[in-house]
Design a protein around this motif. Sequence first.
Motif, mmCIF file in Angstrom:
data_model
loop_
_atom_site.group_PDB
_atom_site.id
_atom_site.type_symbol
_atom_site.label_atom_id
_atom_site.label_comp_id
_atom_site.label_asym_id
_atom_site.label_seq_id
_atom_site.Cartn_x
_atom_site.Cartn_y
_atom_site.Cartn_z
ATOM 1 N N THR A 5 67.077 21.164 10.742
ATOM 2 C CA THR A 5 65.940 22.079 10.839
ATOM 3 C C THR A 5 64.702 21.289 11.224
ATOM 4 O O THR A 5 64.604 20.090 10.964
ATOM 5 N N ILE A 6 63.767 21.997 11.853
ATOM 6 C CA ILE A 6 62.486 21.374 12.192
ATOM 7 C C ILE A 6 61.363 22.257 11.678
ATOM 8 O O ILE A 6 61.516 23.476 11.566
ATOM 9 N N ALA A 7 60.250 21.622 11.374
ATOM 10 C CA ALA A 7 59.084 22.332 10.837
ATOM 11 C C ALA A 7 58.431 23.187 11.923
ATOM 12 O O ALA A 7 58.619 22.957 13.123
ATOM 13 N N ILE A 8 57.651 24.148 11.494
ATOM 14 C CA ILE A 8 57.021 25.113 12.393
ATOM 15 C C ILE A 8 56.201 24.426 13.484
ATOM 16 O O ILE A 8 56.273 24.818 14.655
ATOM 17 N N GLY A 9 55.444 23.417 13.145
ATOM 18 C CA GLY A 9 54.622 22.733 14.153
ATOM 19 C C GLY A 9 55.477 22.081 15.225
ATOM 20 O O GLY A 9 55.176 22.167 16.420
ATOM 21 N N GLU A 10 56.550 21.435 14.810
ATOM 22 C CA GLU A 10 57.453 20.801 15.768
ATOM 23 C C GLU A 10 58.170 21.858 16.608
ATOM 24 O O GLU A 10 58.365 21.684 17.813
ATOM 25 N N ALA A 11 58.566 22.947 15.970
ATOM 26 C CA ALA A 11 59.222 24.036 16.701
ATOM 27 C C ALA A 11 58.270 24.616 17.749
ATOM 28 O O ALA A 11 58.662 24.840 18.896
ATOM 29 N N ALA A 12 57.038 24.835 17.346
ATOM 30 C CA ALA A 12 56.047 25.379 18.275
ATOM 31 C C ALA A 12 55.848 24.434 19.457
ATOM 32 O O ALA A 12 55.807 24.871 20.613
#
Length: 166
Positions: A5-12
Amino acid sequence: MATETIAIGEAAQLLGMNASALRYYEERGLVAPAGRSQGRRVYSRQELRRLVFLRTMHRLGVPLDTAGAMLDAPGEQWRAAVEEQIAELEKVVVRARVAQEVLRHGLRCPEEHPPLECGTAVGMLDRLLDGSSFEQLAAEHDPGWTGRVGGEDGAGGKETSRAGGK
């Protein structure tokens, strides 16, 4: 993406979107994070696929409701939504083709201001003012014309439909 999984900032960042867009999609019920890590939303590959699909549909001008239906609605429902969207896109394509032809006529016309000075253009505009529909004029210009422009006609009034689609 080395982790599950990746954090929201990295996903964005990966998706070329703002984190606020991901939160908006969550608020709309279009995607849910896989969970939370240290208080931040995290996304797995499955959620990232949904997000990249939504981003792609948005960039193509497809409404989020249609994209969301494709992701989650029962088959009959999303297929109906997609058919409706395709019909709308067909109208856009017809309008774009008509616009191209009108603009090409302007380029070919030797007059300085074709809508004001070109006999063909002025004649068509006068006919629109006198009640002819854009579809009638298009059919006269191209007997094979079967499309409807949709929305407003060239005179600014509501278009009229006639039997046979002309």
